[in-house]
Structure formats: structure tokens, C-alpha cells
Design an enzyme around this catalytic site. Structure first.
Site, PDB file in Angstrom:
ATOM      1  N   HIS A   1      63.427  19.983  33.125  1.00 34.64           N
ATOM      2  CA  HIS A   1      63.256  21.336  33.864  1.00 34.64           C
ATOM      3  C   HIS A   1      64.187  22.287  33.290  1.00 34.64           C
ATOM      4  CE1 HIS A   1      62.216  18.746  37.764  1.00 34.64           C
ATOM      5  NE2 HIS A   1      61.275  18.671  36.656  1.00 34.64           N
TER       6      HIS A   1
ATOM      7  N   TYR B   1      63.045  26.241  31.579  1.00 36.49           N
ATOM      8  CA  TYR B   1      63.831  27.310  31.629  1.00 36.49           C
ATOM      9  C   TYR B   1      64.050  27.821  30.506  1.00 36.49           C
ATOM     10  CZ  TYR B   1      63.884  25.218  36.387  1.00 36.49           C
ATOM     11  OH  TYR B   1      63.340  24.582  37.498  1.00 36.49           O
TER      12      TYR B   1
ATOM     13  N   GLU C   1      66.912  20.694  46.966  1.00 32.26           N
ATOM     14  CA  GLU C   1      65.637  20.464  46.521  1.00 32.26           C
ATOM     15  C   GLU C   1      64.503  20.635  47.430  1.00 32.26           C
ATOM     16  OE1 GLU C   1      65.764  17.503  42.636  1.00 32.26           O
ATOM     17  OE2 GLU C   1      66.538  16.199  44.537  1.00 32.26           O
TER      18      GLU C   1
ATOM     19  N   GLU D   1      59.908  17.912  41.862  1.00 30.02           N
ATOM     20  CA  GLU D   1      60.740  18.204  42.777  1.00 30.02           C
ATOM     21  C   GLU D   1      60.477  17.755  44.167  1.00 30.02           C
ATOM     22  OE1 GLU D   1      63.793  18.819  41.933  1.00 30.02           O
ATOM     23  OE2 GLU D   1      63.733  20.186  40.254  1.00 30.02           O
TER      24      GLU D   1
END
Length: 379
Positions: A157, A161, A227, A261
Site C-alpha cells: 500500500h 501511494y 484500519e 484493509e
């Protein structure tokens, strides 16, 4: 040069030259005495591992032996997670470049950049939490195995980004440092860091009930709040842009991340419930209330900064309202009282927005029929 080319001659490389060593005469060789080496006695045989001896923490079974399973559902989580394999390079970003530089309003660019700035730091923190504070305390390998995959996914993840930031040509130093200089971002990271540090302090022993309670509360915070609420809620501003045909490449990547997630959240909630049952542990109601209040206060401040100017179809009030609605759902999944009674589902489209297919209800943390990333079909 490719890795294959680089190492193609690995076994063909000449041995390094060494100085010639004169041969010993046969008499000298015969005169050498080789000292006797003590052979350790064969270890005693061990009793077979029984599934009943396994526990979430403080177990008595061999941590290196996967089966027999005490928690077969954890093994299934691991298998499902590996069916959701993907990388950000699979998703085109060309239209996002045009959208960001030519179609987004200043307020929308602020929202987009703020979301990325928060997520870049948060996933590193989530990775450290699982790798340092949680995984090493698990005493059943089937639990550890899924969490090892979870550590990888948090790193993936973070790569996602960074891929978005690089592709759009954003100022990396400015984006990554926002959590340090923007109080509303810093407060969320600081709160999570404090709960992480609480279970990393020296002498932290889960055989002590007080420490066990602190660990359960910390793990609950990261699974259900960090999360299960903050990440879940954190993606929704980008999905709001996606619904209007903007930043669709970024949003698609966040949908992949959302799938990970939600599994992290579901797994963590199940582990916490199992832990509380096994240890006959009751969480302090005052501590739980304080946790939800702190999370709500920091999310409210973040929402006001993120959406200081509302964007079409999304506002700070909607963002905070949806956080409270999701928080109630996470609490119910944990068997706890709702922290925000009466909170409404103010973003009814979000449930469908984050579903990869209609049969996968991610909002309910029910995950079925995973595929590899390259084979996914999107509605």
C-alpha cells in the site's frame, strides 16, 4: 541489465586466485592428530502437538508447527489474501495526471493531497504495528502466517501511494512531511503511535493481566479504529471524486487496498474476540469510552482540515458522520456497546462504491471469491 543477465554466469565465475600452499610431506600428515569431537546425545522425543494446546498468546504448543490447526479460519484468511495479489503498476494513471493538473479545483486538490499525505504515513505505522507489536506476541503459527502477509500488504500500500505521488509529479518532501507540520494530521499519527508504543515498552509481559489488557486494547484500536474506521473512512473522499469521473486510476488502486484493509479489520476483530474468550478478559469500559472519544475528536479535527471547503457531494459533516456510523458497526462486531448511538449512514453509496463485485460486501467485512489482481472484473 536484467537480474537474469546479471546472474546468468553465477556458477561460471572463476574462483579467486590464491597463493600456492606447499604440500605437506606424508609423514607430517600422518603425524597430525585430529582431536575427538564430542557428539551430543540424541534429544529426547517430544509429545505430538495438540491443537487444544494452542492459544492466541501465551500458548504451550510448538510455535514452529503449523498443523494441526486451532484456528483454521486464520489459514483461510491467508489463502484468501494471496488470491488478492496485485501491484499498482497494473492500473493506468494517464487520465489521473490530466484530472489532477487540469480538472480538479484547488479545494479538490487539497483534499486529494491531504488524503495521500495521511495514508503514506499511516500504512507504514500499520506495518510496524503488526510486525513489531502484534505478530511476535502470537503463539499460533497460523495467526502469524496471515500477519506476515499483512505486513507485506501494508508495504504494498505504501508503494501504491508513492506510485501515485511520483506519477502525478507531486512534491514528495512536502507530501510526506505534512503529518509533521499539519496539527490535524499529526494528531492522528501521534494517537496511533502512543497506543503502539504502549505495548513496545521494555518488560512488557503478557503473562501479567494488566499488560494483557493493554495489548488487547491496543490491538482492538488498530483493527477496529485505525484500519476499520480511519482507513475505511479515509478512502471515501477519493471515491467521491471517482463517482464524478475524476482520479479514477487512483480510486481503483484504493479499491484494491480497501479489499486488503477490510480483511485486516475482520481478522483483527476475530483475533481480539478469541483472545478475550481464551483469557477470560473483560475490557475496561472507561478505557473503551476514552478510545472512541479520542478517535472521534482527532477524526473531527482532521475532517475540518481535509474539507475546509466542501467539495461537490462531500463535506466535513458527512465525513465525520460516516466515521461514527462505521464505528458503531465495528463495536457491534466486537460485541461491544455502540459508541455513537443513533449515528446514521450518511454516505449510502459508500458500501457499493468499495465493493469490487456486488456479491462482496466489504462494508460487512465479508470477503469471498478472490482472484489475482490481473484477473479482477470491475462493475
Amino acid at each position: 541489465m536484467s537480474a537474469v543477465e546479471l546472474f546468468a554466469d553465477w556458477d561460471e565465475r572463476p574462483a579467486p586466485a590464491t597463493a600456492a600452499v606447499p604440500a605437506m610431506p606424508p609423514a607430517a600428515v600422518a603425524a597430525q592428530v585430529v582431536p575427538a569431537v564430542a557428539v551430543p546425545p540424541a534429544p529426547a522425543t517430544l509429545a505430538p502437538v495438540a491443537a487444544a494446546d494452542k492459544r492466541v498468546v501465551n500458548g504451550r504448543a510448538d510455535i514452529n508447527q503449523l498443523a494441526p490447526f486451532r484456528y483454521p479460519w486464520a489459514w483461510q484468511f491467508f489463502l484468501n489474501a494471496n488470491r488478492n495479489h496485485w501491484t499498482p503498476l497494473e492500473i493506468g494513471m494517464a487520465q489521473d495526471v490530466t484530472d489532477y493538473h487540469h480538472r480538479l479545483t484547488p479545494a479538490e486538490r487539497h483534499v486529494f493531497e491531504t488524503v495521500l499525505a495521511y495514508l503514506t504515513t499511516s500504512d507504514v505505522l500499520a506495518m510496524r504495528n503488526i510486525g513489531l507489536a502484534v505478530m511476535e506476541k502470537m503463539s499460533a503459527p497460523e495467526l502469524q502466517l496471515y500477519q506476515a502477509r499483512q505486513v507485506y500488504e501494508e508495504a504494498l500500500h505504501t508503494w501504491t501511494y508513492q506510485h501515485c505521488i511520483e506519477t502525478l509529479g507531486l512534491d514528495q518532501a512536502e507530501i510526506y512531511n505534512r503529518y509533521r507540520v499539519v496539527p490535524e494530521l499529526h494528531a492522528k499519527i501521534a494517537l496511533a503511535s502512543r497506543r503502539l508504543d504502549a505495548v513496545l515498552r521494555p518488560g512488557f509481559d503478557l503473562a501479567e493481566r494488566e499488560h494483557l489488557h493493554d495489548f488487547a486494547l491496543s490491538y482492538l484500536f488498530f483493527a477496529a479504529v485505525f484500519e476499520g474506521c480511519w482507513f475505511y473512512n479515509g478512502f471515501s473522499p477519493i471515491f467521491a471524486l471517482q463517482r464524478r469521473g475524476l482520479m479514477k486510476g487512483t480510486a481503483e488502486q484504493l479499491q484494491y487496498i480497501m479489499r486488503d484493509e477490510v480483511m485486516h479489520c475482520a481478522f483483527g476483530i476475530r483475533v481480539v474476540r478469541q483472545l478475550l474468550r481464551e483469557e477470560q478478559l473483560t475490557l475496561d469500559p472507561a478505557a473503551l469510552t476514552a478510545m472512541w472519544q479520542e478517535a472521534d475528536a482527532t477524526e473531527a479535527a482532521y475532517a475540518r482540515h481535509l474539507l475546509r471547503e466542501p467539495i461537490l457531494g462531500y463535506s466535513a459533516e458527512l465525513h465525520l458522520g460516516q466515521f461514527r456510523f462505521v464505528a458503531n458497526r465495528r463495536a457491534r462486531q466486537l460485541g461491544l456497546a455502540e459508541p455513537f448511538p443513533g449515528a446514521a449512514n450518511v454516505l449510502p453509496w459508500l458500501d457499493e462504491q468499495v465493493n469490487l463485485r456486488k456479491e462482496k460486501n466489504f462494508f460487512e467485512t465479508r470477503v469471498t471469491e478472490y482472484q489475482t489482481g490481473g484477473a479482477l472484473a470491475w462493475d
